[in-house]
Design an enzyme around this catalytic site. Structure first.
Site, PDB file in Angstrom:
ATOM      1  CB  CYS A 153      16.461   8.521  44.829  1.00 27.84           C
ATOM      2  SG  CYS A 153      16.587   7.974  46.880  1.00 27.84           S
ATOM      3  CG  ASP A 185       6.690  -9.198  42.048  1.00 31.41           C
ATOM      4  OD1 ASP A 185       6.706  -9.010  43.289  1.00 31.41           O
ATOM      5  OD2 ASP A 185       6.570  -8.693  41.629  1.00 31.41           O
ATOM      6  CB  CYS A 239      19.641   6.020  40.876  1.00 26.28           C
ATOM      7  SG  CYS A 239      20.681   5.689  42.160  1.00 26.28           S
ATOM      8  CB  CYS A 274      23.125   6.312  49.277  1.00 27.12           C
ATOM      9  SG  CYS A 274      21.582   4.785  48.787  1.00 27.12           S
ATOM     10  CB  CYS A 318      10.159  10.825  46.056  1.00 26.52           C
ATOM     11  SG  CYS A 318       8.688  10.783  46.464  1.00 26.52           S
ATOM     12  CB  CYS A 321       5.003   4.449  46.734  1.00 29.52           C
ATOM     13  SG  CYS A 321       5.613   4.411  45.313  1.00 29.52           S
ATOM     14  CB  CYS A 361       6.042   6.074  39.772  1.00 24.95           C
ATOM     15  SG  CYS A 361       7.511   7.381  40.022  1.00 24.95           S
ATOM     16  CB  CYS A 372      13.104   6.629  43.542  1.00 20.28           C
ATOM     17  SG  CYS A 372      12.224   5.587  43.788  1.00 20.28           S
ATOM     18  CB  CYS A 427      23.696  10.144  46.907  1.00 19.31           C
ATOM     19  SG  CYS A 427      22.414  10.307  45.949  1.00 19.31           S
TER      20      CYS A 427
HETATM   21  C1  B12 Z   1       5.305  -3.934  48.235  1.00 22.06           C
HETATM   22  C2  B12 Z   1       6.077  -4.241  46.700  1.00 22.06           C
HETATM   23  C3  B12 Z   1       6.160  -2.739  46.323  1.00 22.06           C
HETATM   24  C4  B12 Z   1       5.278  -1.752  46.913  1.00 22.06           C
HETATM   25  C5  B12 Z   1       6.058  -1.570  47.852  1.00 22.06           C
HETATM   26  C6  B12 Z   1       7.480  -1.367  47.430  1.00 22.06           C
HETATM   27  C7  B12 Z   1       8.494  -0.788  48.845  1.00 22.06           C
HETATM   28  N1  B12 Z   1      10.211  -0.164  48.545  1.00 22.06           N
HETATM   29  O1  B12 Z   1       8.326  -2.095  49.625  1.00 22.06           O
HETATM   30  C8  B12 Z   1       4.907  -1.102  45.823  1.00 22.06           C
HETATM   31  C9  B12 Z   1       3.901  -0.979  44.959  1.00 22.06           C
HETATM   32  C10 B12 Z   1       5.747   1.425  46.069  1.00 22.06           C
HETATM   33  C11 B12 Z   1       6.326  -1.309  44.834  1.00 22.06           C
HETATM   34  C12 B12 Z   1       7.466  -0.539  43.682  1.00 22.06           C
HETATM   35  C13 B12 Z   1       7.845  -0.024  43.347  1.00 22.06           C
HETATM   36  N2  B12 Z   1       8.231  -1.911  43.041  1.00 22.06           N
HETATM   37 CO1  B12 Z   1       8.006  -3.689  43.755  1.00 22.06          CO
HETATM   38  N3  B12 Z   1       7.468  -5.272  45.511  1.00 22.06           N
HETATM   39  C14 B12 Z   1       7.159  -5.505  46.345  1.00 22.06           C
HETATM   40  C15 B12 Z   1       7.738  -7.117  46.848  1.00 22.06           C
HETATM   41  C16 B12 Z   1       5.990  -7.454  46.099  1.00 22.06           C
HETATM   42  C17 B12 Z   1       7.489  -6.680  48.246  1.00 22.06           C
HETATM   43  C18 B12 Z   1       8.371  -5.523  48.770  1.00 22.06           C
HETATM   44  C19 B12 Z   1       8.534  -6.014  50.588  1.00 22.06           C
HETATM   45  O2  B12 Z   1       8.053  -6.203  50.829  1.00 22.06           O
HETATM   46  N4  B12 Z   1       8.566  -4.001  50.912  1.00 22.06           N
HETATM   47  C20 B12 Z   1       8.307  -4.174  52.076  1.00 22.06           C
HETATM   48  C21 B12 Z   1       9.623  -3.468  53.048  1.00 22.06           C
HETATM   49  C22 B12 Z   1       9.254  -3.570  54.256  1.00 22.06           C
HETATM   50  O3  B12 Z   1      10.870  -4.502  53.241  1.00 22.06           O
HETATM   51  P1  B12 Z   1      11.596  -3.574  51.998  1.00 22.06           P
HETATM   52  O4  B12 Z   1      11.512  -3.261  51.207  1.00 22.06           O
HETATM   53  O5  B12 Z   1      12.652  -5.557  51.750  1.00 22.06           O
HETATM   54  O6  B12 Z   1      12.646  -3.514  52.841  1.00 22.06           O
HETATM   55  C23 B12 Z   1      13.834  -3.781  53.992  1.00 22.06           C
HETATM   56  C24 B12 Z   1      15.178  -3.252  54.650  1.00 22.06           C
HETATM   57  O7  B12 Z   1      14.439  -2.298  55.258  1.00 22.06           O
HETATM   58  C25 B12 Z   1      15.949  -3.953  54.424  1.00 22.06           C
HETATM   59  N5  B12 Z   1      16.687  -4.011  55.360  1.00 22.06           N
HETATM   60  C26 B12 Z   1      17.012  -4.774  57.121  1.00 22.06           C
HETATM   61  N6  B12 Z   1      17.714  -4.431  57.830  1.00 22.06           N
HETATM   62  C27 B12 Z   1      18.543  -3.049  56.951  1.00 22.06           C
HETATM   63  C28 B12 Z   1      19.222  -3.117  57.039  1.00 22.06           C
HETATM   64  C29 B12 Z   1      20.170  -1.563  56.609  1.00 22.06           C
HETATM   65  C30 B12 Z   1      21.305  -0.955  57.198  1.00 22.06           C
HETATM   66  C31 B12 Z   1      19.424  -1.109  54.939  1.00 22.06           C
HETATM   67  C32 B12 Z   1      19.780   0.377  54.558  1.00 22.06           C
HETATM   68  C33 B12 Z   1      17.718  -1.859  54.955  1.00 22.06           C
HETATM   69  C34 B12 Z   1      17.702  -2.796  55.757  1.00 22.06           C
HETATM   70  O8  B12 Z   1      15.143  -4.836  55.755  1.00 22.06           O
HETATM   71  C35 B12 Z   1      13.722  -4.728  55.385  1.00 22.06           C
HETATM   72  C36 B12 Z   1      12.680  -6.407  54.881  1.00 22.06           C
HETATM   73  O9  B12 Z   1      13.547  -7.046  53.982  1.00 22.06           O
HETATM   74  C37 B12 Z   1       8.931  -7.037  46.245  1.00 22.06           C
HETATM   75  C38 B12 Z   1       8.719  -8.717  45.891  1.00 22.06           C
HETATM   76  C39 B12 Z   1       9.241  -9.494  47.542  1.00 22.06           C
HETATM   77  N7  B12 Z   1       8.338 -10.581  47.277  1.00 22.06           N
HETATM   78  O10 B12 Z   1      10.124  -9.063  47.426  1.00 22.06           O
HETATM   79  C40 B12 Z   1       8.276  -5.895  44.919  1.00 22.06           C
HETATM   80  C41 B12 Z   1      10.233  -5.802  44.293  1.00 22.06           C
HETATM   81  C42 B12 Z   1      10.655  -4.959  45.826  1.00 22.06           C
HETATM   82  N8  B12 Z   1      10.225  -4.686  43.552  1.00 22.06           N
HETATM   83  C43 B12 Z   1      10.186  -4.269  42.414  1.00 22.06           C
HETATM   84  C44 B12 Z   1       9.822  -3.191  41.278  1.00 22.06           C
HETATM   85  C45 B12 Z   1      11.244  -3.197  40.240  1.00 22.06           C
HETATM   86  C46 B12 Z   1       9.126  -1.833  41.722  1.00 22.06           C
HETATM   87  C47 B12 Z   1       9.275  -0.538  41.062  1.00 22.06           C
HETATM   88  C48 B12 Z   1      10.161  -0.194  40.577  1.00 22.06           C
HETATM   89  C49 B12 Z   1       8.319  -0.474  39.693  1.00 22.06           C
HETATM   90  C50 B12 Z   1       8.134   0.649  39.499  1.00 22.06           C
HETATM   91  N9  B12 Z   1       8.667   1.428  38.654  1.00 22.06           N
HETATM   92  O11 B12 Z   1       6.729   0.999  39.695  1.00 22.06           O
HETATM   93  C51 B12 Z   1       8.688   0.337  42.022  1.00 22.06           C
HETATM   94  C52 B12 Z   1       9.600   0.976  43.206  1.00 22.06           C
HETATM   95  C53 B12 Z   1       9.311   1.901  44.208  1.00 22.06           C
HETATM   96  C54 B12 Z   1      10.315   1.622  44.785  1.00 22.06           C
HETATM   97  N10 B12 Z   1      11.198   2.951  45.277  1.00 22.06           N
HETATM   98  O12 B12 Z   1      10.599   1.192  45.400  1.00 22.06           O
HETATM   99  C55 B12 Z   1      11.647  -5.256  42.595  1.00 22.06           C
HETATM  100  C56 B12 Z   1      13.003  -4.356  43.304  1.00 22.06           C
HETATM  101  C57 B12 Z   1      14.557  -5.021  42.579  1.00 22.06           C
HETATM  102  C58 B12 Z   1      15.317  -3.906  43.316  1.00 22.06           C
HETATM  103  N11 B12 Z   1      16.344  -3.637  42.337  1.00 22.06           N
HETATM  104  O13 B12 Z   1      15.372  -3.604  44.494  1.00 22.06           O
HETATM  105  C59 B12 Z   1      10.836  -6.202  43.396  1.00 22.06           C
HETATM  106  C60 B12 Z   1      11.906  -7.010  44.011  1.00 22.06           C
HETATM  107  C61 B12 Z   1       9.967  -6.902  42.809  1.00 22.06           C
HETATM  108  C62 B12 Z   1      11.198  -8.443  41.761  1.00 22.06           C
HETATM  109  N12 B12 Z   1      11.200  -9.701  42.413  1.00 22.06           N
HETATM  110  O14 B12 Z   1      11.517  -8.241  41.362  1.00 22.06           O
HETATM  111  N13 B12 Z   1       6.630  -2.802  45.133  1.00 22.06           N
HETATM  112  S1  SF4 Z   2      19.554   8.655  43.840  1.00 22.89           S
HETATM  113 FE1  SF4 Z   2      20.225   6.135  44.746  1.00 22.89          FE
HETATM  114  S2  SF4 Z   2      22.531   6.553  45.329  1.00 22.89           S
HETATM  115 FE2  SF4 Z   2      21.178   8.271  45.516  1.00 22.89          FE
HETATM  116  S3  SF4 Z   2      20.227   8.041  47.835  1.00 22.89           S
HETATM  117 FE3  SF4 Z   2      19.321   7.431  45.969  1.00 22.89          FE
HETATM  118  S4  SF4 Z   2      19.249   5.280  45.788  1.00 22.89           S
HETATM  119 FE4  SF4 Z   2      21.310   6.302  47.270  1.00 22.89          FE
HETATM  120  S1  SF4 Z   3       8.223   5.412  42.245  1.00 18.75           S
HETATM  121 FE1  SF4 Z   3       8.271   7.405  42.431  1.00 18.75          FE
HETATM  122  S2  SF4 Z   3       6.035   8.051  43.880  1.00 18.75           S
HETATM  123 FE2  SF4 Z   3       7.729   5.757  44.439  1.00 18.75          FE
HETATM  124  S3  SF4 Z   3       8.502   5.866  45.753  1.00 18.75           S
HETATM  125 FE3  SF4 Z   3       9.834   6.432  43.661  1.00 18.75          FE
HETATM  126  S4  SF4 Z   3       9.687   9.233  43.491  1.00 18.75           S
HETATM  127 FE4  SF4 Z   3       8.219   7.691  44.702  1.00 18.75          FE
END
Ligand code: B12
Ligand code: SF4
Ligand code: SF4
Length: 364
Positions: free
Chosen positions: A191, A131, A250, A185, A195, A216, A243, A246, A188
């Site tokens: 999440c 991260d 799960c 998933c 939200c 978010c 938060c 979501c 389902c």
């Molecule tokens: C920016 C960021 C955030 C942002 C945006 C989150 C997001 N989902 O994008 C915010 C501030 C909202 C956030 C929140 C959280 N975060 Co954060 N965050 C990051 C960060 C720094 C970058 C993520 C990113 O690049 N997002 C941009 C999007 C477009 O990328 P992506 O989600 O990876 O999307 C991919 C898919 O679409 C995928 N994809 C491609 N082809 C395909 C095909 C298919 C079929 C599918 C399904 C997908 C797919 O490609 C995309 C690019 O990789 C990472 C660390 C890192 N450097 O990666 C941590 C990270 C994702 N966060 C993490 C955590 C723990 C959280 C929180 C749980 C914290 C909390 N409790 O509040 C929440 C969860 C919210 C949520 N539901 O995601 C962990 C997640 C671990 C895990 N189990 O996945 C990470 C990986 C940090 C770490 N090193 O552990 N986060």
């Molecule tokens: S709650 Fe968990 S299993 Fe259900 S759609 Fe969301 S990520 Fe997938």
């Molecule tokens: S972390 Fe909370 S606000 Fe963000 S996507 Fe998940 S349920 Fe929604």
């Protein structure tokens, strides 16, 4: 399993990492395309590290030119939250209840690299992080076989669910890669349905889970440095830092083990619930830093943290927080805190606020 892979896996488990996966250090352009489209829609909000012109996030060789493999490590941080202690408290997301994971994992990753070097010798070159660089960590973790993308956009692993951190070590070692996992998933949508701000959705084909960071609660409470959009505040409920809604719903998180990492347990930090009045009493940045510096809670600084506490106080109508809100309304210099304090006060019953103001003026 090759000798080198066994060695790496053994070292990882000895150091307490919960799972290990390996993938090739090739560019992952298809994930990058998803990322760029996501960003174009404005979903990255104002997170500057995601807005750089030429993101290195899918190109490990730009971080280490000799790169051959990416080792992904999984760190379980899950601890169950105690039941809600009542309206005077605000909720902290599970990942932040203990010590700041950046600090803990930086040291552990360094140790991991050193141990490999001891065994392999100086020919081992690597860069490790969690991260802290703009790498698409989830995509590399997925490709390393650590899990699949859930509709909440997190990586889901069996048996760890989604409450884990990922770390990556980009290395020059040629190591046999793991295969990605065909999890899904299914039908389902829990999440997406739970939200409160409708931040989650599924993009066009190929169906990709999407999160709009602007909506978010995690982004708003941790990364946003200014005012929170008024229509979102009520939806925060009791969440004052991050938060987990979501993840809480799960099914993959139903029967998971608590973390074995002492650092991520609630007793190492401030736990799952924090008293709002205690936060609202913090008067200076130094005092705020001194109190929270070993945790991840410092990220939004005093301004953001007190702003969040004010919102939760307004949502929960916390009795204990009311006198603190009144004090801040009169004395606070920070415009962001003041604005949210006034918003919070507007949610209380008028008579209660008047009574509290009279008491405040008498005791002044
Ligand atoms: C920016 C960021 C955030 C942002 C945006 C989150 C997001 N989902 O994008 C915010 C501030 C909202 C956030 C929140 C959280 N975060 Co954060 N965050 C990051 C960060 C720094 C970058 C993520 C990113 O690049 N997002 C941009 C999007 C477009 O990328 P992506 O989600 O990876 O999307 C991919 C898919 O679409 C995928 N994809 C491609 N082809 C395909 C095909 C298919 C079929 C599918 C399904 C997908 C797919 O490609 C995309 C690019 O990789 C990472 C660390 C890192 N450097 O990666 C941590 C990270 C994702 N966060 C993490 C955590 C723990 C959280 C929180 C749980 C914290 C909390 N409790 O509040 C929440 C969860 C919210 C949520 N539901 O995601 C962990 C997640 C671990 C895990 N189990 O996945 C990470 C990986 C940090 C770490 N090193 O552990 N986060
Ligand atoms: S709650 Fe968990 S299993 Fe259900 S759609 Fe969301 S990520 Fe997938
Ligand atoms: S972390 Fe909370 S606000 Fe963000 S996507 Fe998940 S349920 Fe929604």
């Amino acid at each position: 399993m090759s000798d080198i892979k066994r060695l790496i896996t053994d070292i990882a488990f000895d150091l307490g990492f919960d799972a290990v996966g390996i993938t090739l250090a090739d560019d992952i352009s298809s994930s990058n395309e998803h990322f760029l489209k996501w960003r174009e829609k404005g979903f990255a909000a104002d997170m500057s590290y995601l807005l750089r012109e030429d993101p290195i996030n899918a190109k490990p060789k730009q971080i280490l030119s000799e790169a051959k493999s990416v080792i992904s490590l999984l760190v379980n941080y899950y601890t169950e939250a105690p039941s809600d202690p009542g309206t005077n408290y605000g909720r902290i997301a599970a990942y932040a209840v203990g010590i700041d994971y950046h600090k803990v994992l930086r040291k552990k990753i360094k140790l991991f690299q050193e141990k490999i070097k001891e065994e392999v010798g100086d020919r081992f070159i690597s860069k490790g992080f969690s991260d802290s660089v703009p790498l698409l960590e989830k995509s590399f973790a997925r490709n390393s076989g650590l899990g699949f993308f859930g509709k909440n956009t997190l990586i889901i692993n069996k048996p760890f669910g989604s409450y884990f951190f990922v770390c990556e070590i980009i290395s020059n070692l040629e190591i046999e890669p793991d295969h990605d996992i065909n999890g899904t998933c299914g039908k389902c949508t829990r999440c997406i349905d739970v939200c409160p701000t409708d931040a989650l959705g599924v993009g066009a084909l190929p169906a990709t889970p999407l999160l709009d960071a602007r909506l978010c609660i995690s982004y708003q409470t941790i990364e946003n440095r200014g005012n929170i959009p008024i229509d979102l505040r009520k939806k925060f409920g009791s969440w004052m830092f991050g938060c987990d809604l979501c993840q809480l719903v799960c099914p993959y998180n139903k029967k998971i083990k608590e973390t074995s990492w002492q650092e991520f347990k609630p007793e190492s930090g401030f736990g799952h619930w924090i008293k709002l009045a205690d936060v609202l009493k913090i008067r200076t940045e130094d005092e705020f830093h001194a109190r929270f510096c070993h945790t991840a809670l410092t990220r939004p600084k005093r301004s953001g943290f007190l702003r969040n506490a004010a919102i939760v106080a307004g949502n929960r109508l916390s009795e204990e927080a009311l006198p603190e809100l009144i004090w801040l309304a009169e004395n606070e210099a920070d415009p962001v805190i003041r604005e949210h304090v006034l918003w919070a006060l507007s949610k209380y019953d008028d008579r209660k606020v008047k009574q509290c103001i009279s008491n405040y003026l008498i005791n002044k």
